[in-house]
Design an enzyme around this catalytic site. Structure first.
Site, PDB file in Angstrom:
ATOM      1  N   CYS A 258       0.856  -1.193   0.000  1.00 44.63           N
ATOM      2  CA  CYS A 258       0.000   0.000   0.000  1.00 44.63           C
ATOM      3  C   CYS A 258       0.896   1.248   0.000  1.00 44.63           C
ATOM      4  O   CYS A 258       1.779   1.378  -0.834  1.00 44.63           O
ATOM      5  CB  CYS A 258      -0.953  -0.043   1.191  1.00 44.63           C
ATOM      6  SG  CYS A 258      -2.259   1.203   1.174  1.00 44.63           S
ATOM      7  N   THR A 259       0.711   2.146   0.952  1.00 45.45           N
ATOM      8  CA  THR A 259       1.525   3.355   0.994  1.00 45.45           C
ATOM      9  C   THR A 259       2.934   3.102   1.535  1.00 45.45           C
ATOM     10  O   THR A 259       3.730   4.036   1.645  1.00 45.45           O
ATOM     11  CB  THR A 259       0.847   4.454   1.829  1.00 45.45           C
ATOM     12  OG1 THR A 259       0.569   3.950   3.138  1.00 45.45           O
ATOM     13  CG2 THR A 259      -0.454   4.901   1.172  1.00 45.45           C
TER      14      THR A 259
END
Length: 315
Positions: free
Chosen positions: A104-105
């Site tokens: 994800c991030t």
């Protein structure tokens, strides 16, 4: 044993640790402890996730090596940049590890460490523009669930990390093991990295069961004409009333929505199969290959053949 290290920071996304279940079940399938994993942080000790759950970690200094390092993201990578000690550690680890992964991030952390320079990468679609603006040397693709570029792996948001983990299992232990793990996890399919982060049905998000039924019918009968009259019959409404309610609930006309569903189906077939474009066009409801190409370019800005090549190179 293949050693997996999860590098956590305060406020990490707990969902990223669900990937550990993928490797746990892989061990069960092969009947051996092929994978071993542990969580690390700069100082060690308990860390609090974004949801408030506390997780125990080991100090980064206590780990000599790992085969794969995975970096979960935070709720807001813009507000919570990576710790300098983490960046220094990842730069060193990147020179020796078999794989580095940003979940994800978590891709922002790899980018800050310089590990994504000159590489293709993805992240949660909500933050993709920020990643590209902050790290212009990274070739950000905001419409892939995961991307493998050499030894560096990145995934889109949340559940896409499970797909990335399953792809690692397939790379390490083969497709049969990966499929068995997916079955144990009750996942409907093991998505390939070329798939889009977006779903046309989720984008439409109708409010009533009648319109949802019409959309479900359309998606299951793309080869048919799917006129307003046919869809209105499924919804048990007059064509005029159906068109009005459909536009009010989805913000699109029925014809536009059907075109979007056909494009989504065609794109998935193009990315995941080797079917000729004539077959793709027929199965997704376009008149012929030329019609598919015209609509595809108008919507995506590239021809179907280029999309197929891109999907193959990202896998």
């Amino acid at each position: 044993m293949h050693r997996l290290g999860f590098v956590l920071s305060e406020g990490f996304q707990l969902m990223a640790l669900a990937t550990q279940a993928v490797f746990e079940f892989a061990n069960d399938v092969v009947g051996d402890k092929f994978y071993g994993f542990a969580c690390y942080s700069v100082a060690g000790g308990d860390l609090t996730s974004s949801s408030g759950v506390r997780i125990g970690t080991r100090p980064l200094a206590s780990c000599t090596e790992a085969d794969t390092w995975l970096v979960p993201g935070a709720s807001d990578p813009i507000v919570a940049p990576a710790e300098p000690e983490v960046l220094r550690f990842l730069r060193r680890a990147g020179r020796h590890a078999r794989r580095m992964a940003g979940l994800c991030t978590g891709g922002f952390v790899l980018a800050e460490a310089g590990l994504l320079d000159g590489r293709r990468a993805t992240t949660h679609w909500l933050f993709a523009r920020d990643m590209q603006a902050r790290h212009p040397d990274v070739r950000v693709d905001d419409d892939r669930i995961f991307i493998v570029d050499g030894p560096v792996w990145t995934s889109a948001g949340m559940t896409a990390a499970l797909d990335l983990a399953l792809a690692m299992v397939e790379a390490d232990l083969g497709g049969d093991v990966a499929r068995a793990v997916a079955h144990k996890l009750v996942m409907p399919q093991r998505r390939t990295g070329g798939q889009s982060q977006h779903s046309e049905l989720l984008e439409l998000a109708p409010k009533s069961d009648r319109i949802q039924q019409a959309l479900d019918y359309a998606r299951g009968h793309l080869k048919q004409a799917l006129s307003v009259e046919a869809l209105a019959g499924v919804a048990n409404l007059s064509p005029r009333q159906f068109s009005r309610v459909f536009a009010a609930e989805t913000g699109q006309s029925p014809a536009k929505a059907v075109e979007g569903l056909r494009l989504e189906a065609a794109r998935l077939m193009i990315e995941q199969s080797r079917h000729p474009l004539e077959v793709v066009a027929r199965e997704s409801g376009f008149r012929d290959r030329r019609h598919l190409r015209e609509v595809f370019i108008r919507h995506f800005g590239v021809p179907p053949q280029l999309t197929r090549r891109g999907a193959r190179s990202s896998g």
